[in-house]
Motif scaffolding. Structure first.
Motif, PDB file in Angstrom:
ATOM      1  N   PRO A 163     -41.781   2.864 -11.968  1.00 33.65           N
ATOM      2  CA  PRO A 163     -42.092   4.200 -11.422  1.00 33.65           C
ATOM      3  C   PRO A 163     -42.347   5.174 -12.117  1.00 33.65           C
ATOM      4  O   PRO A 163     -41.447   5.196 -13.644  1.00 33.65           O
ATOM      5  CB  PRO A 163     -40.726   4.311 -10.602  1.00 33.65           C
ATOM      6  CG  PRO A 163     -40.352   3.111 -10.441  1.00 33.65           C
ATOM      7  CD  PRO A 163     -40.352   2.464 -11.459  1.00 33.65           C
ATOM      8  N   VAL A 164     -43.135   6.173 -11.960  1.00 32.79           N
ATOM      9  CA  VAL A 164     -43.339   7.444 -12.943  1.00 32.79           C
ATOM     10  C   VAL A 164     -42.641   8.439 -12.831  1.00 32.79           C
ATOM     11  O   VAL A 164     -42.372   9.064 -11.668  1.00 32.79           O
ATOM     12  CB  VAL A 164     -44.857   7.623 -12.944  1.00 32.79           C
ATOM     13  CG1 VAL A 164     -45.373   8.597 -14.163  1.00 32.79           C
ATOM     14  CG2 VAL A 164     -45.875   6.476 -13.043  1.00 32.79           C
ATOM     15  N   GLN A 165     -41.830   8.861 -14.012  1.00 30.68           N
ATOM     16  CA  GLN A 165     -40.992  10.071 -13.764  1.00 30.68           C
ATOM     17  C   GLN A 165     -41.569  11.307 -13.735  1.00 30.68           C
ATOM     18  O   GLN A 165     -42.787  11.590 -14.505  1.00 30.68           O
ATOM     19  CB  GLN A 165     -39.826  10.014 -15.160  1.00 30.68           C
ATOM     20  CG  GLN A 165     -39.178   8.899 -15.063  1.00 30.68           C
ATOM     21  CD  GLN A 165     -38.371   8.395 -13.849  1.00 30.68           C
ATOM     22  OE1 GLN A 165     -37.523   9.311 -13.293  1.00 30.68           O
ATOM     23  NE2 GLN A 165     -38.450   7.346 -13.352  1.00 30.68           N
ATOM     24  N   PRO A 166     -41.191  12.482 -13.287  1.00 32.69           N
ATOM     25  CA  PRO A 166     -41.877  13.880 -12.897  1.00 32.69           C
ATOM     26  C   PRO A 166     -42.218  14.196 -14.173  1.00 32.69           C
ATOM     27  O   PRO A 166     -43.559  14.769 -14.467  1.00 32.69           O
ATOM     28  CB  PRO A 166     -40.893  14.600 -12.102  1.00 32.69           C
ATOM     29  CG  PRO A 166     -40.234  13.702 -11.334  1.00 32.69           C
ATOM     30  CD  PRO A 166     -40.055  12.270 -12.259  1.00 32.69           C
ATOM     31  N   GLN A 167     -41.384  14.247 -15.231  1.00 33.37           N
ATOM     32  CA  GLN A 167     -41.776  14.694 -16.711  1.00 33.37           C
ATOM     33  C   GLN A 167     -42.731  14.043 -17.417  1.00 33.37           C
ATOM     34  O   GLN A 167     -43.326  14.360 -18.428  1.00 33.37           O
ATOM     35  CB  GLN A 167     -40.664  14.741 -17.601  1.00 33.37           C
ATOM     36  CG  GLN A 167     -39.946  13.317 -17.943  1.00 33.37           C
ATOM     37  CD  GLN A 167     -39.024  12.885 -16.815  1.00 33.37           C
ATOM     38  OE1 GLN A 167     -38.950  13.277 -15.783  1.00 33.37           O
ATOM     39  NE2 GLN A 167     -38.073  11.944 -17.419  1.00 33.37           N
ATOM     40  N   ASP A 168     -43.257  12.695 -16.766  1.00 37.94           N
ATOM     41  CA  ASP A 168     -44.463  12.183 -17.454  1.00 37.94           C
ATOM     42  C   ASP A 168     -45.754  12.077 -16.773  1.00 37.94           C
ATOM     43  O   ASP A 168     -46.698  11.319 -16.884  1.00 37.94           O
ATOM     44  CB  ASP A 168     -43.815  10.453 -17.620  1.00 37.94           C
ATOM     45  CG  ASP A 168     -42.644  10.164 -18.486  1.00 37.94           C
ATOM     46  OD1 ASP A 168     -42.428  11.188 -19.418  1.00 37.94           O
ATOM     47  OD2 ASP A 168     -41.908   9.339 -18.237  1.00 37.94           O
ATOM     48  N   ILE A 169     -45.744  13.472 -15.924  1.00 43.94           N
ATOM     49  CA  ILE A 169     -47.080  13.397 -15.085  1.00 43.94           C
ATOM     50  C   ILE A 169     -47.576  14.866 -15.475  1.00 43.94           C
ATOM     51  O   ILE A 169     -46.677  15.896 -15.373  1.00 43.94           O
ATOM     52  CB  ILE A 169     -46.844  13.257 -13.445  1.00 43.94           C
ATOM     53  CG1 ILE A 169     -46.173  12.155 -13.234  1.00 43.94           C
ATOM     54  CG2 ILE A 169     -48.038  13.425 -12.746  1.00 43.94           C
ATOM     55  CD1 ILE A 169     -45.789  11.706 -11.677  1.00 43.94           C
ATOM     56  N   VAL A 170     -48.869  14.958 -15.808  1.00 40.43           N
ATOM     57  CA  VAL A 170     -49.401  16.298 -15.921  1.00 40.43           C
ATOM     58  C   VAL A 170     -50.663  16.329 -15.091  1.00 40.43           C
ATOM     59  O   VAL A 170     -51.503  15.422 -15.269  1.00 40.43           O
ATOM     60  CB  VAL A 170     -49.794  16.530 -17.475  1.00 40.43           C
ATOM     61  CG1 VAL A 170     -50.438  17.914 -17.326  1.00 40.43           C
ATOM     62  CG2 VAL A 170     -48.457  16.584 -18.416  1.00 40.43           C
ATOM     63  N   MET A 194     -48.444  18.257 -24.843  1.00 39.13           N
ATOM     64  CA  MET A 194     -46.959  18.162 -25.074  1.00 39.13           C
ATOM     65  C   MET A 194     -46.421  16.774 -24.547  1.00 39.13           C
ATOM     66  O   MET A 194     -45.585  16.251 -24.975  1.00 39.13           O
ATOM     67  CB  MET A 194     -46.308  19.108 -24.147  1.00 39.13           C
ATOM     68  CG  MET A 194     -46.692  20.707 -24.670  1.00 39.13           C
ATOM     69  SD  MET A 194     -46.145  21.018 -26.491  1.00 39.13           S
ATOM     70  CE  MET A 194     -44.481  20.508 -26.491  1.00 39.13           C
ATOM     71  N   LEU A 195     -47.277  15.988 -23.661  1.00 36.57           N
ATOM     72  CA  LEU A 195     -46.778  14.891 -23.230  1.00 36.57           C
ATOM     73  C   LEU A 195     -46.815  13.754 -24.149  1.00 36.57           C
ATOM     74  O   LEU A 195     -45.976  12.881 -24.367  1.00 36.57           O
ATOM     75  CB  LEU A 195     -47.771  14.194 -22.090  1.00 36.57           C
ATOM     76  CG  LEU A 195     -47.587  12.963 -21.596  1.00 36.57           C
ATOM     77  CD1 LEU A 195     -46.246  13.183 -20.547  1.00 36.57           C
ATOM     78  CD2 LEU A 195     -48.836  12.731 -20.455  1.00 36.57           C
ATOM     79  N   MET A 196     -47.641  14.100 -25.212  1.00 38.07           N
ATOM     80  CA  MET A 196     -47.662  13.048 -26.394  1.00 38.07           C
ATOM     81  C   MET A 196     -46.752  13.686 -27.476  1.00 38.07           C
ATOM     82  O   MET A 196     -46.142  12.933 -28.192  1.00 38.07           O
ATOM     83  CB  MET A 196     -49.014  12.987 -26.967  1.00 38.07           C
ATOM     84  CG  MET A 196     -50.150  12.380 -25.957  1.00 38.07           C
ATOM     85  SD  MET A 196     -49.981  10.638 -25.776  1.00 38.07           S
ATOM     86  CE  MET A 196     -50.695  10.004 -27.471  1.00 38.07           C
ATOM     87  N   HIS A 197     -46.907  14.996 -27.751  1.00 36.10           N
ATOM     88  CA  HIS A 197     -46.232  15.481 -28.836  1.00 36.10           C
ATOM     89  C   HIS A 197     -44.820  15.356 -28.736  1.00 36.10           C
ATOM     90  O   HIS A 197     -44.044  15.207 -29.974  1.00 36.10           O
ATOM     91  CB  HIS A 197     -46.578  17.044 -28.944  1.00 36.10           C
ATOM     92  CG  HIS A 197     -47.890  17.481 -29.352  1.00 36.10           C
ATOM     93  ND1 HIS A 197     -48.477  18.705 -29.361  1.00 36.10           N
ATOM     94  CD2 HIS A 197     -48.974  16.557 -29.853  1.00 36.10           C
ATOM     95  CE1 HIS A 197     -49.609  18.677 -29.978  1.00 36.10           C
ATOM     96  NE2 HIS A 197     -49.998  17.417 -30.136  1.00 36.10           N
TER      97      HIS A 197
END
Length: 484
Positions: A274-281, A470-473
């Motif tokens: 499952p994808v976490q909210p902080q991992d979605i943009v 920022m998802l990558m940084h």
């Protein structure tokens, strides 16, 4: 090296929705190119079927216009076009009624492969399937081709699969995803499974991360109302990008066989965390450059639908545990580009003193605009003055290796339609595969809906929202630059 053209068996192909945009842009020009190449037998027949009242001559004029517009000049000669049009017929059909079906049945010939392309809205799939059987037009060997969307969520996908299953067996149903027809996507399987070079390194021990990018410069203008009910997650991630992810992450099948390949893809989807909210943009393009923004094109000023999405996902199995897959797609971005980039880890120890110029090895698979592959490796920078390292690409595009024919790559639809005639389902999605993809996608969408998340605005011509960077940084990584 000269590419071989292997003719298929003679066939009767009925294109429902033959006057629509997809038929005019892709299906009919693609069939002509296969005829021009000698792959479509001269005694095959193409029957256009639509609700428009039209004579055969008028429909042939539509087909000629589509060929003129979408086929390159060097493949258009009057004699070949005329010969192709001689194989084209037309029937006016009422998908929800009885008009036209006896005429269509009369067009079918014994001993021919029969295929039916549903280039129509999914709401008509059941009506077409029912009438094909009611009027004795389809038999046990017939094939149907259905276009996406394969449902809007898991429940609708199940309902659609059940509707088709009432009239056709699974081996007769070809769910088409044109990304799987791209030459480079298929060569990805060849590179992985026909060579010993990469497969030993194709795992979490050696791969740092994988990026899959599908960037588009176009807006949703003209289809904003439809797109606003879908969004980037449903329109691109659940199908196209999911398929690319599966081909990258799948285990070697026991044989290059339709069900063997699709079994392994299904295992990947079921292994997705499952994808976490902080991992979605999620993003939505603004107005700019003299053009309207997404809310204008969708005619919905309060729209919370994303035109851009970036995700960090994980495949929880022995091969990939701990290796992140970064996925992104969006409209009105800097360039039209689709690629898969497999970034390998750095060596555990460097023997060189000067590591400032160090870069990882990266295998880049380009899907568009120029299909091909290259491998970025480190070499010594030319010249005296010590051992200075520089990253260079080893070009793995196929154009030079295949000669002139390597640059003449058939459109994905051409290849996939010929596979339908051959009865080869390897590059088509199976029903359980579609449902598994929705089972993973639905909770992601439901999560941001329940939280009331709104997409971030981003400038047209950019790489997307700032938070996507920022998802990558935050992981110490960077997105690859989006460019033609």
């Amino acid at each position: 090296m000269v590419s071989r053209v292997i003719p298929v068996d003679p066939f009767d192909l009925v294109v429902f929705g033959a006057t629509g945009d997809l038929a005019r842009r892709k299906i009919l020009p693609g069939l002509y190119r296969r005829f021009w190449a000698g792959q479509m037998p001269a005694d095959s027949a193409i029957i256009g079927a639509a609700r428009s009242e039209m004579t055969v001559e008028a429909f042939r004029a539509v087909v000629r216009e589509a060929i003129d517009e979408h086929v390159s000049a060097e493949k258009r000669d009057a004699a070949t076009i005329d010969a192709f049009l001689d194989r084209v017929d037309y029937v006016t059909i009422d998908a929800k009624g009885e008009a036209g079906w006896p005429s269509l049945k009369a067009e079918m010939r014994k001993g021919m492969v029969r295929a039916f392309y549903f280039s129509v809205a999914p709401s008509l799939f059941g009506d077409l399937a029912e009438r094909l059987h009611k009027h004795g037009i389809a038999d046990a060997q017939s094939r149907i081709v259905v276009e996406k969307p394969f449902g809007h969520d898991l429940d609708s996908a199940r309902a659609l699969n059940a509707t088709l299953a009432r009239h056709f067996d699974e081996h007769q149903i070809y769910r088409i995803d044109h990304y799987l027809g791209k030459e480079t996507v298929q060569n990805l399987m060849a590179v992985r499974f026909a060579n010993i070079l990469f497969e030993p390194l194709w795992n979490a021990q050696y791969v740092d991360h994988v990026q899959i990018t599908v960037a588009e410069t176009v807006s949703v203008e003209g289809r904003g109302a439809y797109y606003d009910r879908s969004g980037a997650m449903r329109d691109m991630v659940q199908n196209h990008i999911m398929q690319l992810l599966c081909l990258i992450a799948m285990e070697p099948p026991y044989h290059f066989d339709p069900d063997a390949v699709r079994d392994e893809k299904l295992k990947v989807i079921r292994a997705l965390d499952p994808v976490q909210p902080q991992d979605i943009v999620r993003g939505q393009y603004r107005a700019g450059g003299g053009q309207a923004g997404y809310v204008d094109h969708s005619e919905n000023p309060d729209s919370t639908t994303e035109s851009y999405i970036a995700l960090k996902v994980h495949v929880s199995n022995w091969r990939w545990k701990g290796t992140p897959f970064y996925l992104r797609t969006g409209k009105r971005l800097r360039a039209r580009a689709s690629e898969i980039a497999i970034t390998f880890k750095e060596p555990p120890h460097s023997i060189f003193d000067d590591e400032k110029g160090w870069r990882e090895n990266v295998l880049v698979i380009r899907l568009q605009p120029d299909e091909g592959m290259n491998l970025k490796v480190m070499i010594k920078e030319p010249g005296p003055g010590g051992m200075r390292l520089v990253q260079v690409p080893l070009d793995m595009s196929f154009a030079e290796a295949l000669g002139e024919n390597g640059t003449d790559i058939p459109d994905a639809y051409e290849r996939l339609i010929m596979d339908v005639i051959r009865g080869n389902q390897t590059l088509f999605m199976r029903g359980d595969e579609v449902e598994a993809a929705w089972a993973w996608t639905d909770p992601v969408i439901r999560g941001w809906e329940d939280r009331g998340d709104r997409p971030q605005g981003y400038d047209p011509g950019s790489s997307g929202p700032e938070d996507a960077l920022m998802l990558m940084h935050r992981d110490g990584r960077r997105w690859r630059e989006i460019r033609d």
